[in-house]
Every structure is written in structure tokens, then in C-alpha cells.
Design a protein around this motif. Structure first.
Motif, mmCIF file in Angstrom:
data_model
loop_
_atom_site.group_PDB
_atom_site.id
_atom_site.type_symbol
_atom_site.label_atom_id
_atom_site.label_comp_id
_atom_site.label_asym_id
_atom_site.label_seq_id
_atom_site.Cartn_x
_atom_site.Cartn_y
_atom_site.Cartn_z
ATOM 1 N N ARG A 48 29.403 41.261 42.730
ATOM 2 C CA ARG A 48 29.165 42.505 43.458
ATOM 3 C C ARG A 48 28.630 43.583 42.527
ATOM 4 N NH1 ARG A 48 34.202 43.345 47.731
ATOM 5 N NH2 ARG A 48 34.365 41.165 48.344
ATOM 6 N N SER A 101 40.027 47.629 42.892
ATOM 7 C CA SER A 101 41.018 48.278 43.763
ATOM 8 C C SER A 101 40.760 47.924 45.210
ATOM 9 C CB SER A 101 40.962 49.797 43.701
ATOM 10 O OG SER A 101 40.784 50.258 42.463
ATOM 11 N N ALA A 102 39.500 47.954 45.601
ATOM 12 C CA ALA A 102 39.187 47.695 47.016
ATOM 13 C C ALA A 102 39.558 46.270 47.387
ATOM 14 C CB ALA A 102 37.703 47.931 47.272
ATOM 15 N N MET A 103 39.345 45.327 46.468
ATOM 16 C CA MET A 103 39.671 43.937 46.767
ATOM 17 C C MET A 103 41.162 43.677 46.637
ATOM 18 S SD MET A 103 36.473 41.984 44.950
ATOM 19 C CE MET A 103 37.384 40.465 44.766
ATOM 20 N N GLY A 104 41.869 44.625 46.026
ATOM 21 C CA GLY A 104 43.312 44.433 45.862
ATOM 22 C C GLY A 104 43.629 43.335 44.857
ATOM 23 N N VAL A 105 42.780 43.191 43.833
ATOM 24 C CA VAL A 105 43.083 42.205 42.784
ATOM 25 C C VAL A 105 44.111 42.839 41.855
ATOM 26 C CG1 VAL A 105 42.167 40.688 41.012
ATOM 27 C CG2 VAL A 105 40.700 41.436 42.887
ATOM 28 N N GLU A 115 40.804 43.576 52.518
ATOM 29 C CA GLU A 115 40.149 44.663 51.782
ATOM 30 C C GLU A 115 40.231 45.971 52.571
ATOM 31 O OE1 GLU A 115 36.365 43.790 50.036
ATOM 32 O OE2 GLU A 115 37.059 41.898 49.194
ATOM 33 N N TYR A 151 52.571 36.407 42.179
ATOM 34 C CA TYR A 151 52.480 36.274 43.645
ATOM 35 C C TYR A 151 51.053 36.435 44.151
ATOM 36 C CZ TYR A 151 53.008 36.830 48.615
ATOM 37 O OH TYR A 151 52.862 36.664 49.966
ATOM 38 N N PHE A 152 50.308 37.338 43.526
ATOM 39 C CA PHE A 152 48.915 37.511 43.951
ATOM 40 C C PHE A 152 48.198 36.164 43.919
ATOM 41 C CE2 PHE A 152 44.496 37.731 42.734
ATOM 42 C CZ PHE A 152 43.963 38.513 43.746
ATOM 43 N N GLN A 162 45.634 30.795 50.470
ATOM 44 C CA GLN A 162 44.598 31.182 51.427
ATOM 45 C C GLN A 162 43.305 30.419 51.172
ATOM 46 O OE1 GLN A 162 42.875 35.120 51.042
ATOM 47 N NE2 GLN A 162 43.041 35.319 53.246
ATOM 48 N N GLN A 163 42.904 30.325 49.899
ATOM 49 C CA GLN A 163 41.651 29.650 49.583
ATOM 50 C C GLN A 163 41.686 28.175 49.955
ATOM 51 O OE1 GLN A 163 38.720 31.192 48.231
ATOM 52 N NE2 GLN A 163 39.916 32.917 48.988
ATOM 53 N N ASP A 189 52.579 46.731 41.694
ATOM 54 C CA ASP A 189 51.273 46.108 41.471
ATOM 55 C C ASP A 189 50.423 46.913 40.498
ATOM 56 O OD1 ASP A 189 51.860 44.067 43.120
ATOM 57 O OD2 ASP A 189 50.851 44.923 44.866
ATOM 58 N N GLU A 220 38.408 35.501 41.072
ATOM 59 C CA GLU A 220 38.182 36.874 41.529
ATOM 60 C C GLU A 220 37.283 37.644 40.552
ATOM 61 O OE1 GLU A 220 38.607 36.965 44.600
ATOM 62 O OE2 GLU A 220 40.293 38.295 44.984
ATOM 63 N N SER A 234 49.432 33.661 46.728
ATOM 64 C CA SER A 234 48.912 33.921 48.067
ATOM 65 C C SER A 234 47.407 33.666 48.108
ATOM 66 C CB SER A 234 49.246 35.342 48.521
ATOM 67 O OG SER A 234 48.677 36.285 47.654
ATOM 68 N N PHE A 235 46.737 33.993 47.021
ATOM 69 C CA PHE A 235 45.289 33.783 46.954
ATOM 70 C C PHE A 235 44.948 32.301 47.068
ATOM 71 C CE2 PHE A 235 41.477 32.833 44.512
ATOM 72 C CZ PHE A 235 40.558 33.752 45.021
ATOM 73 N N ASN A 249 43.715 47.304 52.268
ATOM 74 C CA ASN A 249 43.860 47.813 50.932
ATOM 75 C C ASN A 249 43.231 49.180 50.778
ATOM 76 O OD1 ASN A 249 44.734 47.257 48.480
ATOM 77 N ND2 ASN A 249 43.420 45.495 48.219
ATOM 78 N N THR A 287 33.883 36.933 41.678
ATOM 79 C CA THR A 287 33.521 37.637 42.917
ATOM 80 C C THR A 287 33.195 39.100 42.614
ATOM 81 O OG1 THR A 287 35.019 36.174 44.082
ATOM 82 C CG2 THR A 287 34.306 38.123 45.267
#
Lengths: 328, 487
Positions: B193, B61-65, A120, B243-244, B251-252, B77, B186, B247-248, A123, B189
């Protein structure tokens, strides 16, 4: 860890450090140049030289693009052209934006190795740069912007330090950062120090000029260093050998060595580190002639290139490495 | 069933006629599971909802989803579109639905295993043999292979829709490489928030055990039971549209994300190229299509495949999820027979019905389809992502003529369904809550055990009146809240 990931995590560290270092370099040098400091014998093009770029060619292109006055840029236009090249020019391989894309590409490729918090931050860093660095800015805005870039790079490192598994990936990331930092310190010395000293057989003069330490965030600690050394030392000793200063070559080498210990190819990496360390230790820097100093910096630069190659050696010949493992 | 407290949150809501709305009853009152979100709107007003949508977009955007679109040059993206309004489903209803979904996957796996062995189902005439044997998804090299537990399709993304009465129907089964589950996770998540107070106040069932369940399922397939399995996710690479997600999920689950160049096959064993040399791979969660898996067996021009992988799998040296060949049941013609397949293998009635389907390969059906093209939705049997579909009521005469010609040329390749009155849910569009059509993709796992995700990915057609929910074609998403109504 995948063999392929070695390269990406190493470059992630290098690019992150490069972003930080480039932003620092821009700010420190800007201050120096707009001050018309008495030591200053440079113009804006020196920044391009530090980053290994051909300033004549780049500024020639910029001059051709300026209306009217063919072939001659005003100081203000030179500053603009250099800054564009360092911050956002599309064709520049050293710009902040280019480095950020490279950072993002490497992060994306090894996303599973990166903790969510760091992802994050990376990003946010990229978004910030895309939003703020794509247009030309005034000097005052530029200063704020570059400080913010540095600050955000530090946040990525901080988050990573607090959340990432102590793994080979973590080690390689740190190796990348410190190889890049050593490289940048050497470049700054090469261009900003050595260009002041013609190679001669006579003993080098003391290097009293400390302004470039600004670019390395090391002015205060330099004063501390000078005040506590028994021997007669100067900024060159400091940047090369003072291992307590986190931007000295000696510090970077220590960190690379410490991080490399757990890697399967640590022997060849450590060999390169020792060779570089002995270069620094076996010479009384104050006694060198200017020619010897030039040659020392050349050797350090060559050593850093060999070090980089030793770190990535397993990826360069994946098939050979696999076969070797198989027979072992 | 509506909320006991009278609210004004949905007053003036412009219902889409003839469609069931997920959150708002015909009276204009919120349905019971939507009570909490309705109270939120009543208390804080529309303006706050707008502010939360902005916060939500920033969070994404901040999480890059993101998801990746092809052919957009460097800027590949796209931010993931998520609507601030959740979609709510009562837990009591979800229990029945998930039972129907696991029933369906069990039957499909028995069916696939049968097709690659004795083909009893064909001999018993449950469905015409040529439908299966001529399908390009029936992979002859898979005959006689026996994957662990007789399970071929380990991960299934089943698309559900509600009809005008609010009843769930299966629209299609995705048994090849279903995607979207990372967005389900996501979305949650992000929503936590953005609406912390709603998660604190209401009884929204968590979704986050999916990665662990997926890992457990994959681990159960390992040819070396008892030892820690080496599991890798095989991705086509960073330019793939999913791809998102790859990779997600890697990782999980804490597994390696590998491309074909990271894998080698020697003596029928699959190995990973690591910094420490070769490591034997036990399970591959592949996100590469069947025909690209192994150039020595399928497409020889595949640059995504691993030579020798198929043989290693056939010999049981490595498990592959989903198994090669499982796509045979992921075919819109086979789909029409799934209710019969369930009865044949399980001796049970299907718990969730299919959408009524006309097979163009059947002469009588074909006649009806050709005569009613303007009323029907026609789909090619083997496309995904919403491509190649004709939506009759919104089509032009030229499009219908082209489709009629295509059907006559290759009837096996088409099915048709009535145009559904897909359910709607209030969606924030230009500052107003408007009904938009949506579907639901739950994810069902089968290895040693069966598992169904809590809810799934709700996809919503953002354009007014549109029925196309695919993100590649202007679709958005909603967080799916399974609300515990049993407490």
C-alpha cells in the motif's frame, strides 16, 4: 461457528447500533434543547433517563465536584456533565467511549469471523473515537463529532453488508443490531412520550409532538406515513407499527425474525418475535387509555428482554446443550 | 555485486565497522537487489521516504496490526513497528538458504522421532544421552507415540543471522510455538500500500501463499484422509501476546479459533463446541506451550489445557502441530549438535552452518567461557524472547559475576557464543538512514511435504548498536524482499 462466538457477534451488532443510536440521540436532543422548542418540557437529564441511568445520582456527583456552589448545577454545567457521561466519562457504562471499547473487545474475540475490510473500518472507528472523544468539546464541535460517529457506524455496516459471508454470524450480527434498535426506540418512547402522559383510564390523547422523531431520523418519513394512512394515526402508531420505517419496533421484529430462520434455535427466537408482534397487532393503539399504553410499552420492554435471552440461550447453558446434542 | 547505475542515495551512509550491510556495499553503492529502492530514494529524496514512513504508520494503525504487551493495564495493544526501508535478498541466494533450512528441519524431525522411539542417536554416541534425557523438554509420556509421517515439529521458525562476511548462520531453531509469520504477511500488505510503484517495477517474489501452505500441511496430518478435515487453532486467548497472530492465521486459513473451553474430549475424541452441537476435531494447530496442553498429563494447574487431549493425540485420534515433546530439539544445548545430527540422519553436510557454540556442560568449554565472559554472549538453554541473555562486551562486572555463579551452579543450562558482528541494514532513525542490526526468521513447514517461506520476518534492533531484536524489548521489523535476480 463456535458456540462461544454467538454471544460475541450478537453483542458486536448491539454495540455498533448502540453507538450509532447514542450519537443520534445526543444530536437530536441537543437541537431540541438549545432551540427552546415550545414542546420542550425536558432538561438535559432526560438523556440519562433514556439510557436507563439514574440522572439524580450522576448529576449529584457532578455537582459535588463543581467548586463553590454545592449541590446545584447551572444549565450549562448540567449539559457538560450529561455530555461527559454520554461521551467520555471513565465510569459511565453508556458512554460512547465505553461502548467503543466493548465493540472492540467483541470484535477482537471473533476476529476470524470479520472480513478484513470491516475489521479496518472498526479499527478506524475506534481510533477516531479515542482521538476525538476523550476531551470535552463545544456544542458545534459536538454536533460534527456525533454526526461523524453515526456516519462511521454506517460505514461499518455498509462494508460488512458488501463483504461478509451470509452465514450464521452475519444473521446474529443483524439480529443484534435490530434488537438494540428496538430497545432504543422503546426507551425513547418510554421516557420521552410516556412521561408526558399520566396513566389514566381515559382514552389517550393524540400524540402530535413529532420532535422526538428527529432522534430517530424519521421526520420526513413520518410525514409520508401520515399523508398516506386512511386511519387517524400519530407518532405512537408510527414508531410501534409502521414496518416500512426502519426504526419502528415492527420493522426491527421483522428483521430479527427473518435473520433467525436459519439458526438451530430459531423456534424459541421466533416464538418471542411472534409474541411481540401480536402485542402490536391486537391492539388498536388509538383506542388505548394512557394506562393501557403504559402497560403495552412495559410488555414490549419485557418481551425484548426475553427475546435477548432466547437468542443467547445456547450459550448460557453450554454443557446442557452439548449433552442434548449428543443424545439426539 | 553492486547496482550498475551509480546512485547517491547512500552517500555518507555511516557503516557499522566490521559488519556486513545488507543493502549497501562497502563502496557506498547499493547491492544489486537494493537497486530499485536506491533509485526510488534518488528520484524522490529523503523527504519522500519520511512521508512514506508516516503513511506506513497510519496504514498500520488503520489495519490494526498490533502486538500485545503484558502488564500495561487496559491499553494492551501496541502498534507493530515496521521500518519503511525493506531488507533485500537475491532469490538465487534464497534458494540455497531455504534448501538448508528444509534439510535442517528434516533432520530435526528424524532426531525427535528417534528420541521418542529407539534412541539410536544416543546409543551411537552422537550426543551424550543425559543431555537429552535430563532436558525438561524431553517429555517421557511421548515415548512410543508415532505421529503421521514421523514428523513432530511441523512448523519451525529458524533464526538466521549473517556474519561479517555476509554468510547466513543459524542462530537458533524455534520448534515449540514459533511466532511472527503474521507480521511477515502483514508487513508485505502494508508495504504494497505504501510503495505501489516499487512493487509494480521490481521483481519482488510474493509471500502470500504461506497461509495456504500452512493449511495444506495441517490438513495432511488429519487422521481421516480423504474427508474435509476439521482444523482448529488453539489459542491461550485474547490477552496472549501473540493473539493478533492467532486470530489472523485462523482467519487466513478459514479455520476456527478455539480456546480450551471450546474443546472437550470424550472417548479419546476431541470435539469442538459449536452452535450446532459437537463437531469432531481432526487437527489442532496449538499455540499453547506443551506443559499447559493437558492438565492430566503435564501441569495439573494449567487453566489453558484440555483434559484428555494428550491421550487423544497419542492414540492418533487427533493430530497436534507441533506435536507435544517436539521442544526437545529446541534447546540451545541440543542446537550445538545439530550439524552432527544432520550428518547422522541424512548423510549430508549441513548447507547452513551454526554459530560456533561453547557448551558449559563440557569442562573444557566451560573453562574457556568463564575466562572470557566479557567477550561472549551467554544464553540460558531454555528461554525464549531474548530473556536471561548476557552480552559480554556490554555487561558490567556484577552481571558477569552473577552469570559465572549461575553457570557453575547449573552448567547444563548455559551455552555461550562469540559476540557476532550481526549484519546491518539502512533503517530510518530520526529522519536519517542509519545502520541497525537485524536477523531473519523464516518459517519452515513439514507434514506430508516440505515448504519454506519466501524470506521471512526480518527483525531489527532499533536502538543504535543494540543486538536485541525482540519486539518485546524495543525491536522493530522490516519487510523482507526476495528479489528475483534470475530473470
Amino acid at each position: 461457528m463456535l458456540l462461544k462466538s454467538v454471544e460475541h457477534i450478537f453483542w458486536l451488532g448491539r454495540y455498533l447500533e448502540r453507538l450509532d443510536d447514542t450519537a443520534r440521540l445526543i444530536n437530536a436532543t441537543s437541537h431540541l434543547l438549545i432551540d427552546s422548542h415550545q414542546d420542550t418540557q425536558f432538561g438535559w437529564p432526560i438523556l440519562l433517563e433514556v439510557l436507563g441511568q439514574d440522572s439524580k445520582a450522576i448529576l449529584g456527583t457532578a455537582a459535588a465536584a463543581v467548586d463553590g456552589e454545592q449541590g446545584k448545577l447551572s444549565v450549562a454545567d448540567t449539559e457538560k456533565a450529561v455530555m461527559a457521561y454520554l461521551i467520555n466519562a471513565a465510569d459511565s457504562p453508556v458512554s460512547i467511549l465505553y461502548t467503543s471499547s466493548a465493540l472492540k473487545y467483541n470484535a477482537r474475540t471473533i476476529r476470524p469471523l470479520i472480513p478484513r475490510d470491516m475489521w479496518e473500518e472498526l479499527n478506524a472507528l475506534d481510533l477516531f473515537l479515542q482521538q476525538n472523544c476523550s476531551m470535552a468539546v463545544s456544542r458545534q464541535q459536538r454536533y460534527q463529532l456525533m454526526s461523524e460517529v453515526s456516519r462511521r457506524c454506517q460505514m461499518v455496516v455498509g462494508v460488512l453488508d458488501g463483504t461478509m459471508l451470509r452465514s450464521e454470524a452475519f444473521d446474529l450480527f443483524n439480529i443484534g443490531r435490530h434488537v438494540e434498535r428496538a430497545d432504543m426506540t422503546t426507551r425513547i418512547m418510554d421516557v420521552m412520550v410516556l412521561q408526558q402522559l399520566q396513566p389514566t383510564q381515559i382514552k389517550r390523547p393524540k400524540f402530535r409532538w413529532t420532535s422526538i422523531l428527529n432522534a430517530l431520523g424519521g421526520v420526513e418519513s413520518y410525514q409520508h406515513y401520515v399523508a398516506h394512512q386512511a386511519a387517524d394515526v400519530d407518532a405512537i402508531d408510527y414508531l410501534l407499527t409502521y414496518a416500512d420505517f426502519p426504526r419502528s419496533i415492527a420493522y426491527c421484529l421483522n428483521r430479527v425474525g427473518a435473520s433467525a430462520r436459519g439458526l438451530p434455535h430459531s423456534v424459541s427466537i421466533l416464538q418471542q418475535v411472534y409474541q411481540l408482534q401480536s402485542l402490536l397487532q391486537h391492539q388498536a393503539l388509538a383506542e388505548l387509555s394512557t394506562e393501557q399504553l403504559h402497560s403495552l410499552i412495559d410488555h414490549i420492554q419485557a418481551g425484548i428482554i426475553s427475546l435477548h435471552q432466547a437468542i443467547l440461550a445456547p450459550c448460557q447453558a453450554p454443557l446442557a446443550a452439548q449433552t442434548q446434542q449428543k443424545s439426539a | 555485486m553492486t547496482a550498475p547505475i551509480h546512485t547517491s542515495s547512500f552517500s555518507g551512509y555511516p557503516f557499522t565497522e566490521g559488519c556486513y550491510d545488507e543493502l549497501v556495499a562497502a563502496t557506498g553503492q547499493p547491492r544489486l537487489p537494493a537497486a530499485a529502492i536506491a533509485r526510488f530514494i534518488d528520484k524522490h529524496g529523503r523527504a519522500e521516504l519520511l512521508a512514506r514512513q508516516q503513511l506506513l504508520n497510519q496504514t498500520i494503525s488503520a489495519m490494526g496490526v498490533c502486538f500485545t504487551l503484558y502488564s500495561e493495564g487496559q491499553n494492551i495493544d501496541r502498534g507493530w513497528p515496521l521500518d519503511v526501508m525493506p531488507r533485500t535478498i537475491p532469490l538465487s541466494e534464497w534458494r540455497k538458504t531455504s534448501a538448508g533450512l528444509t534439510q535442517r528441519l528434516q533432520a530435526l524431525n528424524l532426531f525427535i522421532d528417534d528420541l521418542y522411539h529407539e534412541q539410536k542417536v544416543l546409543k551411537d554416541g552422537i550426543l551424550p544421552a543425559d543431555l537429552v534425557l535430563d532436558s525438561r523438554n524431553f517429555l517421557a509420556p511421548c515415548r512410543g507415540v508415532s505421529p503421521p509421517f514421523g514428523v513432530w515439529a511441523h512448523i519451525c521458525g529458524t533464526d538466521l543471522v549473517r556474519d561479517e562476511t555476509g554468510r547466513f548462520l543459524v542462530l537458533e531453531d524455534n520448534l515449540r510455538v514459533p511466532s511472527g509469520v503474521s507480521y511477515m504477511l502483514e508487513n508485505r500488505t502494508v508495504m504494497k500500500r505504501v510503495f505501489p510503484e516499487l512493487f509494480a517495477d521490481s521483481t519482488i517474489v510474493p509471500v502470500d501463499d504461506y497461509p495456504h501452505q500452512l493449511w495444506k500441511m495441517l490438513a495432511s496430518l488429519s487422521p481421516r484422509p480423504g474427508d474435509v478435515p476439521c482444523i482448529v487453532l488453539l489459542t491461550p486467548g485474547i490477552y496472549n501476546s501473540a493473539y493478533f497472530e492467532h486470530s489472523f492465521l485462523a482467519q487466513q486459513m478459514g479455520i476456527e479459533l478455539a480456546e480450551n473451553t471450546d474443546l472437550t474430549v470424550e472417548d479419546d475424541g476431541v470435539y469442538l463446541r459449536t452452535l450446532h452441537g459437537r463437531q469432531k476435531v481432526d487437527v489442532i494447530y496449538r499455540r499453547v506451550d506443551d506443559i499447559f496442553l493437558d492438565p492430566t498429563v503435564f501441569r495439573s494447574d494449567s487453566v489453558l489445557g484440555v483434559p484428555g487431549l494428550f491421550k487423544a493425540w497419542a492414540k492418533g485420534q487427533v493430530a497436534i502441530a507441533n506435536a507435544p515433546g517436539s521442544g526437545v530439539a529446541d534447546d540451545k544445548v541440543i542446537y550445538a549438535y545439530v550439524p552432527k545430527i544432520i550428518e547422522y540422519y541424512l548423510g549430508e553436510k549441513p548447507l547452513i552452518d551454526n554459530v560456533p557454540t561453547f557448551l558449559c556442560s563440557d569442562e573444557k568449554d566451560r573453562g574457556y567461557v568463564l575466562a572470557n565472559l566479557d567477550q561472549l554472549v551467554v544464553k540460558p538453554a531454555n528461554e525464549s524472547g531474548g530473556y536471561g541473555i548476557l552480552i559480554g562486551p556490554r555487561s558490567t562486572q556484577v552481571e558477569r559475576d552473577e552469570m559465572a555463579a549461575a553457570i557453575i551452579a547449573n552448567p547444563r543450562n548455559f551455552i555461550a557464543q562469540p559476540t557476532l558482528a550481526l549484519s546491518t541494514a539502512p533503517t530510518l532513525c530520526d529522519g536519517e538512514l542509519e545502520p541497525r542490526h537485524l536477523d531473519l526468521r523464516p518459517f519452515i513447514l513439514q507434514g506430508q511435504d516440505l515448504y519454506c517461506s519466501t524470506g521471512g520476518l526480518s527483525r531489527v534492533a532499533l536502538r543504535k548498536g543494540s543486538l536485541v531484536v525482540n519486539s518485546s524489548q524495543g525491536g522493530g521489523s522490516k519487510d523482507t524482499w526476495i528479489i528475483n535476480d534470475e530473470v
